[in-house]
Design a protein around this motif. Structure first.
Motif, PDB file in Angstrom:
ATOM      1  N   ILE A   1       2.335   1.803  -3.511  1.00  0.00           N
ATOM      2  CA  ILE A   1       1.296   2.269  -4.447  1.00  0.00           C
ATOM      3  C   ILE A   1       0.965   3.733  -4.182  1.00  0.00           C
ATOM      4  N   ASP A   2       0.859   4.105  -2.904  1.00  0.00           N
ATOM      5  CA  ASP A   2       0.600   5.505  -2.556  1.00  0.00           C
ATOM      6  C   ASP A   2       1.710   6.411  -3.076  1.00  0.00           C
ATOM      7  N   ALA A   3       2.957   5.983  -2.899  1.00  0.00           N
ATOM      8  CA  ALA A   3       4.087   6.795  -3.355  1.00  0.00           C
ATOM      9  C   ALA A   3       4.078   6.907  -4.880  1.00  0.00           C
ATOM     10  N   GLN A   4       3.856   5.794  -5.558  1.00  0.00           N
ATOM     11  CA  GLN A   4       3.826   5.800  -7.018  1.00  0.00           C
ATOM     12  C   GLN A   4       2.706   6.729  -7.514  1.00  0.00           C
ATOM     13  N   ASP A   5       1.538   6.641  -6.907  1.00  0.00           N
ATOM     14  CA  ASP A   5       0.410   7.492  -7.303  1.00  0.00           C
ATOM     15  C   ASP A   5       0.716   8.960  -7.037  1.00  0.00           C
ATOM     16  N   TRP A   6       1.366   9.255  -5.916  1.00  0.00           N
ATOM     17  CA  TRP A   6       1.706  10.644  -5.586  1.00  0.00           C
ATOM     18  C   TRP A   6       2.663  11.208  -6.643  1.00  0.00           C
TER      19      TRP A   6
ATOM     20  N   ALA B   1       0.837  -1.211   0.000  1.00  0.00           N
ATOM     21  CA  ALA B   1       0.000   0.000   0.000  1.00  0.00           C
ATOM     22  C   ALA B   1       0.869   1.258   0.000  1.00  0.00           C
ATOM     23  N   GLU B   2       1.966   1.234   0.759  1.00  0.00           N
ATOM     24  CA  GLU B   2       2.868   2.391   0.804  1.00  0.00           C
ATOM     25  C   GLU B   2       3.500   2.656  -0.555  1.00  0.00           C
TER      26      GLU B   2
ATOM     27  N   TYR C   1      13.213   7.165  -1.020  1.00  0.00           N
ATOM     28  CA  TYR C   1      12.486   6.032  -0.437  1.00  0.00           C
ATOM     29  C   TYR C   1      13.430   4.864  -0.204  1.00  0.00           C
TER      30      TYR C   1
END
Length: 101
Positions: free
Chosen positions: A18-23, A15-16, A70
């Protein structure tokens, strides 16, 4: 022929990332893809030789992404599985992922 270690992500780590990639993708079109390529390259290096990465907390090792602030934090299980417990930004409080250990 070289042995490759299987890589498994905890749901929280997935989840982390995916959140970073989306951001990143939301900031600049294509930047999310570049983040993912850097992540995939790190995962490949971890799969080939996870012991090249330093132990930073208890038995947890850290792999740094290239060009992004990251890290992937992971442990090598007794059965040889590499378990990624966090995908974490360098400026965040490490106590968040350390309680997963």
């Amino acid at each position: 022929m070289s042995l490759e270690y299987p890589i498994i992500f905890l749901q929280a780590a997935r989840a982390e990332l995916i959140d970073a990639q989306d951001w990143y993708e939301g900031e600049v079109t294509g930047l999310g893809s570049r983040f993912r390529h850097a992540l995939d390259a790190l995962v490949q290096r971890m799969s080939q030789n996870p012991r090249q990465f330093p132990v930073v907390f208890k038995n947890v090792r850290r792999g740094l992404l290239r060009r992004f602030p990251y890290s992937l934090f992971f442990v090598i299980e007794e059965d040889g599985v590499v378990l990624v417990i966090a995908c974490f930004h360098a400026s965040r409080d490490p106590a968040h992922w350390q309680k997963r250990v």
